[in-house]
Design a protein around this motif. Sequence first.
Motif, PDB file in Angstrom:
ATOM      1  N   ARG A   1      85.387 -25.125 -14.241  1.00  0.00           N
ATOM      2  CA  ARG A   1      85.103 -24.754 -15.636  1.00  0.00           C
ATOM      3  C   ARG A   1      85.912 -23.551 -16.082  1.00  0.00           C
ATOM      4  O   ARG A   1      86.022 -23.272 -17.268  1.00  0.00           O
ATOM      5  CB  ARG A   1      83.617 -24.462 -15.799  1.00  0.00           C
ATOM      6  N   GLU A   2      86.493 -22.802 -15.119  1.00  0.00           N
ATOM      7  CA  GLU A   2      87.174 -21.565 -15.492  1.00  0.00           C
ATOM      8  C   GLU A   2      88.479 -21.825 -16.232  1.00  0.00           C
ATOM      9  O   GLU A   2      88.869 -21.039 -17.107  1.00  0.00           O
ATOM     10  CB  GLU A   2      87.428 -20.706 -14.248  1.00  0.00           C
ATOM     11  N   GLY A   3      89.178 -22.928 -15.940  1.00  0.00           N
ATOM     12  CA  GLY A   3      90.433 -23.218 -16.624  1.00  0.00           C
ATOM     13  C   GLY A   3      90.238 -23.387 -18.124  1.00  0.00           C
ATOM     14  O   GLY A   3      90.871 -22.697 -18.931  1.00  0.00           O
ATOM     15  N   PRO A   4      89.358 -24.317 -18.530  1.00  0.00           N
ATOM     16  CA  PRO A   4      89.078 -24.423 -19.956  1.00  0.00           C
ATOM     17  C   PRO A   4      88.543 -23.123 -20.560  1.00  0.00           C
ATOM     18  O   PRO A   4      88.891 -22.771 -21.691  1.00  0.00           O
ATOM     19  CB  PRO A   4      88.017 -25.538 -20.014  1.00  0.00           C
ATOM     20  N   SER A   5      87.709 -22.402 -19.813  1.00  0.00           N
ATOM     21  CA  SER A   5      87.146 -21.156 -20.348  1.00  0.00           C
ATOM     22  C   SER A   5      88.232 -20.118 -20.585  1.00  0.00           C
ATOM     23  O   SER A   5      88.221 -19.409 -21.603  1.00  0.00           O
ATOM     24  CB  SER A   5      86.096 -20.602 -19.382  1.00  0.00           C
ATOM     25  N   VAL A   6      89.171 -20.007 -19.669  1.00  0.00           N
ATOM     26  CA  VAL A   6      90.277 -19.059 -19.825  1.00  0.00           C
ATOM     27  C   VAL A   6      91.101 -19.404 -21.054  1.00  0.00           C
ATOM     28  O   VAL A   6      91.436 -18.524 -21.868  1.00  0.00           O
ATOM     29  CB  VAL A   6      91.153 -19.044 -18.557  1.00  0.00           C
ATOM     30  N   GLN A   7      91.429 -20.681 -21.223  1.00  0.00           N
ATOM     31  CA  GLN A   7      92.283 -21.051 -22.357  1.00  0.00           C
ATOM     32  C   GLN A   7      91.515 -20.992 -23.677  1.00  0.00           C
ATOM     33  O   GLN A   7      92.094 -20.665 -24.721  1.00  0.00           O
ATOM     34  CB  GLN A   7      92.883 -22.439 -22.152  1.00  0.00           C
ATOM     35  N   MET A   8      90.230 -21.277 -23.641  1.00  0.00           N
ATOM     36  CA  MET A   8      89.440 -21.122 -24.869  1.00  0.00           C
ATOM     37  C   MET A   8      89.358 -19.646 -25.259  1.00  0.00           C
ATOM     38  O   MET A   8      89.438 -19.305 -26.451  1.00  0.00           O
ATOM     39  CB  MET A   8      88.045 -21.710 -24.682  1.00  0.00           C
ATOM     40  N   GLY A   9      89.211 -18.762 -24.276  1.00  0.00           N
ATOM     41  CA  GLY A   9      89.213 -17.335 -24.573  1.00  0.00           C
ATOM     42  C   GLY A   9      90.525 -16.883 -25.183  1.00  0.00           C
ATOM     43  O   GLY A   9      90.553 -16.083 -26.126  1.00  0.00           O
ATOM     44  N   HIS A  10      91.628 -17.405 -24.653  1.00  0.00           N
ATOM     45  CA  HIS A  10      92.945 -17.093 -25.214  1.00  0.00           C
ATOM     46  C   HIS A  10      93.053 -17.590 -26.649  1.00  0.00           C
ATOM     47  O   HIS A  10      93.571 -16.889 -27.539  1.00  0.00           O
ATOM     48  CB  HIS A  10      94.026 -17.735 -24.348  1.00  0.00           C
ATOM     49  N   SER A  11      92.557 -18.806 -26.911  1.00  0.00           N
ATOM     50  CA  SER A  11      92.637 -19.368 -28.256  1.00  0.00           C
ATOM     51  C   SER A  11      91.810 -18.553 -29.246  1.00  0.00           C
ATOM     52  O   SER A  11      92.239 -18.307 -30.384  1.00  0.00           O
ATOM     53  CB  SER A  11      92.153 -20.824 -28.237  1.00  0.00           C
ATOM     54  N   ILE A  12      90.635 -18.126 -28.831  1.00  0.00           N
ATOM     55  CA  ILE A  12      89.793 -17.298 -29.689  1.00  0.00           C
ATOM     56  C   ILE A  12      90.489 -15.969 -29.984  1.00  0.00           C
ATOM     57  O   ILE A  12      90.487 -15.481 -31.121  1.00  0.00           O
ATOM     58  CB  ILE A  12      88.419 -17.084 -29.029  1.00  0.00           C
ATOM     59  N   ALA A  13      91.092 -15.380 -28.960  1.00  0.00           N
ATOM     60  CA  ALA A  13      91.822 -14.117 -29.161  1.00  0.00           C
ATOM     61  C   ALA A  13      92.996 -14.308 -30.109  1.00  0.00           C
ATOM     62  O   ALA A  13      93.293 -13.424 -30.935  1.00  0.00           O
ATOM     63  CB  ALA A  13      92.312 -13.587 -27.815  1.00  0.00           C
ATOM     64  N   ASP A  14      93.673 -15.437 -30.003  1.00  0.00           N
ATOM     65  CA  ASP A  14      94.789 -15.725 -30.905  1.00  0.00           C
ATOM     66  C   ASP A  14      94.313 -15.781 -32.356  1.00  0.00           C
ATOM     67  O   ASP A  14      94.927 -15.196 -33.259  1.00  0.00           O
ATOM     68  CB  ASP A  14      95.432 -17.053 -30.493  1.00  0.00           C
ATOM     69  N   LEU A  15      93.204 -16.466 -32.570  1.00  0.00           N
ATOM     70  CA  LEU A  15      92.651 -16.560 -33.925  1.00  0.00           C
ATOM     71  C   LEU A  15      92.285 -15.187 -34.475  1.00  0.00           C
ATOM     72  O   LEU A  15      92.611 -14.843 -35.612  1.00  0.00           O
ATOM     73  CB  LEU A  15      91.415 -17.461 -33.918  1.00  0.00           C
ATOM     74  N   ILE A  16      91.601 -14.391 -33.669  1.00  0.00           N
ATOM     75  CA  ILE A  16      91.164 -13.075 -34.131  1.00  0.00           C
ATOM     76  C   ILE A  16      92.363 -12.143 -34.335  1.00  0.00           C
ATOM     77  O   ILE A  16      92.410 -11.362 -35.291  1.00  0.00           O
ATOM     78  CB  ILE A  16      90.146 -12.483 -33.132  1.00  0.00           C
ATOM     79  N   GLY A  17      93.353 -12.228 -33.447  1.00  0.00           N
ATOM     80  CA  GLY A  17      94.551 -11.417 -33.612  1.00  0.00           C
ATOM     81  C   GLY A  17      95.278 -11.731 -34.905  1.00  0.00           C
ATOM     82  O   GLY A  17      95.768 -10.835 -35.604  1.00  0.00           O
ATOM     83  N   ARG A  18      95.349 -13.023 -35.254  1.00  0.00           N
ATOM     84  CA  ARG A  18      95.998 -13.408 -36.510  1.00  0.00           C
ATOM     85  C   ARG A  18      95.161 -12.969 -37.706  1.00  0.00           C
ATOM     86  O   ARG A  18      95.704 -12.520 -38.730  1.00  0.00           O
ATOM     87  CB  ARG A  18      96.195 -14.922 -36.548  1.00  0.00           C
ATOM     88  N   LEU A  19      93.841 -13.109 -37.581  1.00  0.00           N
ATOM     89  CA  LEU A  19      92.965 -12.721 -38.692  1.00  0.00           C
ATOM     90  C   LEU A  19      93.117 -11.249 -39.031  1.00  0.00           C
ATOM     91  O   LEU A  19      93.135 -10.869 -40.206  1.00  0.00           O
ATOM     92  CB  LEU A  19      91.509 -13.038 -38.322  1.00  0.00           C
ATOM     93  N   PHE A  20      93.261 -10.417 -37.999  1.00  0.00           N
ATOM     94  CA  PHE A  20      93.391  -8.979 -38.219  1.00  0.00           C
ATOM     95  C   PHE A  20      94.852  -8.523 -38.203  1.00  0.00           C
ATOM     96  O   PHE A  20      95.128  -7.321 -38.149  1.00  0.00           O
ATOM     97  CB  PHE A  20      92.577  -8.211 -37.170  1.00  0.00           C
ATOM     98  N   ARG A  21      95.771  -9.482 -38.220  1.00  0.00           N
ATOM     99  CA  ARG A  21      97.204  -9.218 -38.384  1.00  0.00           C
ATOM    100  C   ARG A  21      97.735  -8.211 -37.377  1.00  0.00           C
ATOM    101  O   ARG A  21      98.438  -7.261 -37.736  1.00  0.00           O
ATOM    102  CB  ARG A  21      97.470  -8.736 -39.813  1.00  0.00           C
ATOM    103  N   ARG A  22      97.416  -8.469 -36.132  1.00  0.00           N
ATOM    104  CA  ARG A  22      97.935  -7.589 -35.086  1.00  0.00           C
ATOM    105  C   ARG A  22      99.382  -7.944 -34.768  1.00  0.00           C
ATOM    106  O   ARG A  22      99.796  -9.108 -34.902  1.00  0.00           O
ATOM    107  CB  ARG A  22      97.098  -7.691 -33.811  1.00  0.00           C
ATOM    108  N   GLY A  23     100.140  -6.952 -34.352  1.00  0.00           N
ATOM    109  CA  GLY A  23     101.520  -7.182 -33.952  1.00  0.00           C
ATOM    110  C   GLY A  23     101.600  -7.927 -32.628  1.00  0.00           C
ATOM    111  O   GLY A  23     100.592  -8.165 -31.956  1.00  0.00           O
ATOM    112  N   GLN A  24     102.816  -8.278 -32.241  1.00  0.00           N
ATOM    113  CA  GLN A  24     103.000  -9.104 -31.047  1.00  0.00           C
ATOM    114  C   GLN A  24     102.451  -8.442 -29.792  1.00  0.00           C
ATOM    115  O   GLN A  24     101.818  -9.096 -28.957  1.00  0.00           O
ATOM    116  CB  GLN A  24     104.478  -9.423 -30.863  1.00  0.00           C
ATOM    117  N   VAL A  25     102.686  -7.154 -29.636  1.00  0.00           N
ATOM    118  CA  VAL A  25     102.249  -6.473 -28.417  1.00  0.00           C
ATOM    119  C   VAL A  25     100.734  -6.487 -28.316  1.00  0.00           C
ATOM    120  O   VAL A  25     100.157  -6.855 -27.283  1.00  0.00           O
ATOM    121  CB  VAL A  25     102.794  -5.036 -28.364  1.00  0.00           C
ATOM    122  N   ASP A  26     100.057  -6.085 -29.398  1.00  0.00           N
ATOM    123  CA  ASP A  26      98.597  -6.088 -29.379  1.00  0.00           C
ATOM    124  C   ASP A  26      98.051  -7.507 -29.247  1.00  0.00           C
ATOM    125  O   ASP A  26      97.028  -7.728 -28.582  1.00  0.00           O
ATOM    126  CB  ASP A  26      98.050  -5.448 -30.654  1.00  0.00           C
TER     127      ASP A  26
END
Length: 435
Positions: free
Chosen positions: A129-154
Amino acid sequence: MAPDLDQDDSRAGTLVLALLSLFVGCATGLVCAVFRLLLQGADALRGEYIAWAHQQGLAGVLLVVASAAAATAFAAALVSRISPNAAGSGIPEVEAAINGGEPGRPVRTAIVKFVGGVLAIGSGLALGREGPSVQMGHSIADLIGRLFRRGQVDARVLFAAGAGAGLATAFNAPIAGAVFVLEELLRRFDTRTAAAALGASAGAIAVARVFVGVEPDFAVPAQAFPGFATVPVHVALGVIAALAAAAYTRAVMGALAIADQADGIPVAARAALIGGGVGLLGWLTPQWVGGGDSLTQQALLNAGSLSTIGLIFAFRFAFGPLSYAAGTPGGLFAPMLVLGAQIGLVFGRLYGQWFPDSASPTAYAVVGLAAFFTAVVRAPLTGICLAVEMTGSVNLLLPMLAACFGAMVMMNLLGIPPIYDLLRERAERKLRTAG
């Protein structure tokens, strides 16, 4: 649209990143906790379904085989048609995004990982279950990073933090999730990344434990401190675990190579064949299929005869790579924990026959779990933290250090790269070929 914000190393910028990491962690903890609960329900449902099918004679066998084949084929079709990056564990894809690659489409990836993971693992494939969980966490972070307009490094720091939060939730192991970010995903340590990793794991566990509870994933009796004299013995256990890990790494990559050569067969058809075989195996030995948590628990409780343990080990050693080659969402960690615990258990029992005053076989099973993981992934701190948090065996830290030392040295001598490096190279080759 306003331009992305550049990385801000000021105190205010670090605070914003830390707060966003908490947000990422909470969201990841919620999604991945629901994912865990659905997988638990799927395991229970599969067991009840197989028990009912046993009463139906030949029709029951056919129903189980057809159901597993259909679920696996549908999961593979979701991946191939909607989000190819969702195949397998997803950790190499997350690492590629962190290192500057294309992050993909996070919403699609998260949905396919969630639905496909429930179908594939729930049907009985030996995937974690950890593989899907890791990638889902990454996807959620991607969404939130775009929502708050973070730069590439952040954004990349948030990618890693979200992935670590997914791992923390998958195994109820917050420290391992944070360490995984620093040791495997980012491979560096600084204040900002450490704060983000810790914040995301803390947020994830705070939310997830509302749903999955606070107890360690495995119930293990308290173990006595083995003593300094046992260090050479545990180094030897690490060497043995590394030899098995080298063979397992080759088996996984070999299964994937065979799957790559079968380009003429549609992905869903290949997955259906594997799923049908899993259904038949589930009919015959329902307790041996699936992610394998129950098998790990049995090994950690010193259950079963040596012959039975050896048979299960051989079965799972072949079953794991076959399942991974199906092209569905699912990770490698949980199946590796089964094998590592069994290696340690067998070692402990055999050693105990010669030296009855040695540590309990359970202690060796816990240490073997950490050593085998370390040998395959080449992330010793993550492996040790996982073993400690999942079993509560703090007194076995020294044996784990010794065994992981032996495992690391032996794998380096054998010249076998970490499995996620090999998987990333495979993905890059496929991209070059497709281009």
